[in-house]
Design a protein around this motif. Structure first.
Motif, PDB file in Angstrom:
ATOM      1  N   MET A   1       0.839  -1.197   0.000  1.00 46.17           N
ATOM      2  CA  MET A   1       0.000   0.000   0.000  1.00 46.17           C
ATOM      3  C   MET A   1       0.880   1.256   0.000  1.00 46.17           C
ATOM      4  SD  MET A   1      -3.182  -0.974   0.112  1.00 46.17           S
ATOM      5  CE  MET A   1      -4.155  -2.414   0.554  1.00 46.17           C
ATOM      6  N   THR A   2       0.936   1.916  -1.116  1.00 43.84           N
ATOM      7  CA  THR A   2       1.695   3.165  -1.178  1.00 43.84           C
ATOM      8  C   THR A   2       0.809   4.243  -1.793  1.00 43.84           C
ATOM      9  OG1 THR A   2       2.531   2.513  -3.332  1.00 43.84           O
ATOM     10  CG2 THR A   2       3.949   2.057  -1.457  1.00 43.84           C
ATOM     11  N   THR A   3       1.205   5.478  -1.600  1.00 50.71           N
ATOM     12  CA  THR A   3       0.463   6.567  -2.227  1.00 50.71           C
ATOM     13  C   THR A   3       0.715   6.527  -3.725  1.00 50.71           C
ATOM     14  OG1 THR A   3       0.662   7.913  -0.241  1.00 50.71           O
ATOM     15  CG2 THR A   3       0.157   9.072  -2.278  1.00 50.71           C
ATOM     16  N   CYS A   4      -0.345   6.690  -4.481  1.00 52.59           N
ATOM     17  CA  CYS A   4      -0.276   6.632  -5.941  1.00 52.59           C
ATOM     18  C   CYS A   4       0.698   7.670  -6.503  1.00 52.59           C
ATOM     19  CB  CYS A   4      -1.673   6.881  -6.501  1.00 52.59           C
ATOM     20  SG  CYS A   4      -1.731   6.894  -8.300  1.00 52.59           S
ATOM     21  N   LYS A   5       1.417   7.272  -7.522  1.00 51.99           N
ATOM     22  CA  LYS A   5       2.395   8.197  -8.113  1.00 51.99           C
ATOM     23  C   LYS A   5       1.738   9.386  -8.814  1.00 51.99           C
ATOM     24  CE  LYS A   5       2.921   5.612 -12.444  1.00 51.99           C
ATOM     25  NZ  LYS A   5       3.885   4.940 -13.328  1.00 51.99           N
ATOM     26  N   TRP A   6       0.448   9.268  -9.104  1.00 54.61           N
ATOM     27  CA  TRP A   6      -0.261  10.373  -9.760  1.00 54.61           C
ATOM     28  C   TRP A   6      -0.944  11.301  -8.759  1.00 54.61           C
ATOM     29  CZ3 TRP A   6       1.388  10.280 -14.483  1.00 54.61           C
ATOM     30  CH2 TRP A   6       1.575   9.075 -15.154  1.00 54.61           C
ATOM     31  N   PHE A   7      -0.863  10.978  -7.495  1.00 57.91           N
ATOM     32  CA  PHE A   7      -1.685  11.678  -6.495  1.00 57.91           C
ATOM     33  C   PHE A   7      -1.493  13.198  -6.526  1.00 57.91           C
ATOM     34  CE2 PHE A   7      -2.833  12.583  -1.906  1.00 57.91           C
ATOM     35  CZ  PHE A   7      -4.182  12.339  -2.069  1.00 57.91           C
ATOM     36  N   ALA A   8      -0.252  13.640  -6.654  1.00 59.20           N
ATOM     37  CA  ALA A   8       0.027  15.085  -6.597  1.00 59.20           C
ATOM     38  C   ALA A   8      -0.715  15.852  -7.691  1.00 59.20           C
ATOM     39  CB  ALA A   8       1.522  15.342  -6.696  1.00 59.20           C
ATOM     40  N   TRP A  25     -12.541   6.892  -1.381  1.00 62.07           N
ATOM     41  CA  TRP A  25     -11.833   6.766  -2.663  1.00 62.07           C
ATOM     42  C   TRP A  25     -10.326   6.913  -2.455  1.00 62.07           C
ATOM     43  CZ3 TRP A  25     -14.753   4.757  -6.192  1.00 62.07           C
ATOM     44  CH2 TRP A  25     -16.120   5.056  -6.247  1.00 62.07           C
ATOM     45  N   ILE A  26      -9.984   7.866  -1.617  1.00 62.32           N
ATOM     46  CA  ILE A  26      -8.555   8.103  -1.335  1.00 62.32           C
ATOM     47  C   ILE A  26      -7.983   6.890  -0.604  1.00 62.32           C
ATOM     48  CG2 ILE A  26      -6.910   9.650  -0.188  1.00 62.32           C
ATOM     49  CD1 ILE A  26      -8.514  11.008  -2.449  1.00 62.32           C
ATOM     50  N   GLU A  27      -8.705   6.422   0.401  1.00 63.52           N
ATOM     51  CA  GLU A  27      -8.213   5.296   1.194  1.00 63.52           C
ATOM     52  C   GLU A  27      -8.100   4.019   0.349  1.00 63.52           C
ATOM     53  OE1 GLU A  27     -10.951   5.034   4.419  1.00 63.52           O
ATOM     54  OE2 GLU A  27     -10.071   6.725   5.487  1.00 63.52           O
ATOM     55  N   ASN A  28      -9.125   3.769  -0.454  1.00 61.18           N
ATOM     56  CA  ASN A  28      -9.167   2.505  -1.193  1.00 61.18           C
ATOM     57  C   ASN A  28      -8.257   2.475  -2.422  1.00 61.18           C
ATOM     58  OD1 ASN A  28     -11.028   1.604   0.634  1.00 61.18           O
ATOM     59  ND2 ASN A  28     -12.800   1.957  -0.681  1.00 61.18           N
ATOM     60  N   LYS A  31      -4.345   5.807  -1.711  1.00 55.75           N
ATOM     61  CA  LYS A  31      -3.425   5.354  -0.665  1.00 55.75           C
ATOM     62  C   LYS A  31      -3.623   3.854  -0.420  1.00 55.75           C
ATOM     63  CE  LYS A  31      -3.254   9.931   1.439  1.00 55.75           C
ATOM     64  NZ  LYS A  31      -1.895  10.342   1.123  1.00 55.75           N
ATOM     65  N   GLY A  32      -4.215   3.191  -1.380  1.00 58.29           N
ATOM     66  CA  GLY A  32      -4.484   1.759  -1.263  1.00 58.29           C
ATOM     67  C   GLY A  32      -4.063   1.041  -2.529  1.00 58.29           C
ATOM     68  N   ASP A  33      -5.043   0.488  -3.209  1.00 57.61           N
ATOM     69  CA  ASP A  33      -4.751  -0.316  -4.395  1.00 57.61           C
ATOM     70  C   ASP A  33      -4.716   0.563  -5.650  1.00 57.61           C
ATOM     71  OD1 ASP A  33      -4.375  -2.339  -6.153  1.00 57.61           O
ATOM     72  OD2 ASP A  33      -6.257  -3.370  -5.764  1.00 57.61           O
ATOM     73  N   ASN A  34      -3.635   1.318  -5.783  1.00 52.91           N
ATOM     74  CA  ASN A  34      -3.509   2.294  -6.890  1.00 52.91           C
ATOM     75  C   ASN A  34      -3.755   1.661  -8.255  1.00 52.91           C
ATOM     76  OD1 ASN A  34      -0.266   3.187  -5.533  1.00 52.91           O
ATOM     77  ND2 ASN A  34      -2.250   3.650  -4.667  1.00 52.91           N
ATOM     78  N   GLN A  35      -3.164   0.506  -8.459  1.00 49.78           N
ATOM     79  CA  GLN A  35      -3.186  -0.061  -9.804  1.00 49.78           C
ATOM     80  C   GLN A  35      -4.540  -0.627 -10.199  1.00 49.78           C
ATOM     81  OE1 GLN A  35       0.272  -2.500 -10.573  1.00 49.78           O
ATOM     82  NE2 GLN A  35       1.603  -1.029  -9.549  1.00 49.78           N
ATOM     83  N   ASN A  36      -5.437  -0.738  -9.266  1.00 54.68           N
ATOM     84  CA  ASN A  36      -6.801  -1.168  -9.564  1.00 54.68           C
ATOM     85  C   ASN A  36      -7.677   0.012 -10.001  1.00 54.68           C
ATOM     86  OD1 ASN A  36      -8.657  -3.301  -9.759  1.00 54.68           O
ATOM     87  ND2 ASN A  36      -9.577  -2.758  -7.794  1.00 54.68           N
ATOM     88  N   CYS A  37      -7.122   1.206  -9.899  1.00 56.46           N
ATOM     89  CA  CYS A  37      -7.867   2.427 -10.243  1.00 56.46           C
ATOM     90  C   CYS A  37      -7.963   2.576 -11.764  1.00 56.46           C
ATOM     91  CB  CYS A  37      -7.137   3.624  -9.641  1.00 56.46           C
ATOM     92  SG  CYS A  37      -7.810   5.211 -10.151  1.00 56.46           S
TER      93      CYS A  37
END
Ligand code: SF4
Length: 67
Positions: A1-8, A25-28, A31-37
């Motif tokens: 679980m890492t913060t998404c690289k696109w978050f900024a 949305w942020i948690e899931n 800051k959760g399963d970024n690649q499932n987004c």
């Protein structure tokens, strides 16, 4: 679980900070399963997508008005 690289640069962060987006949305995803987004995947593939598309790929028309 890492913060998404696109978050900024992601509009989801902006909507969240403005109080327009549920924290789940942020948690899931962000800051959760970024690649499932869906946004993440489309970004990776260079596919255009609207700012008001949520991480699960659904469109939130109420966000559209607030861009
Ligand atoms: S909405 Fe998706 S692309 Fe945007 S920061 Fe969150 S996980 Fe990353």
């Amino acid at each position: 679980m890492t913060t998404c690289k696109w978050f900024a640069v992601c509009p989801m962060r902006r909507y969240y900070e403005q109080g327009k987006l549920d924290q789940k949305w942020i948690e899931n995803y962000c800051k959760g399963d970024n690649q499932n987004c869906q946004r993440y995947q489309m970004e990776e593939n260079g596919e255009p997508h609207p700012d008001y598309m949520l991480p699960d790929g659904s469109l939130d028309e109420s966000l559209k008005k607030n861009i």
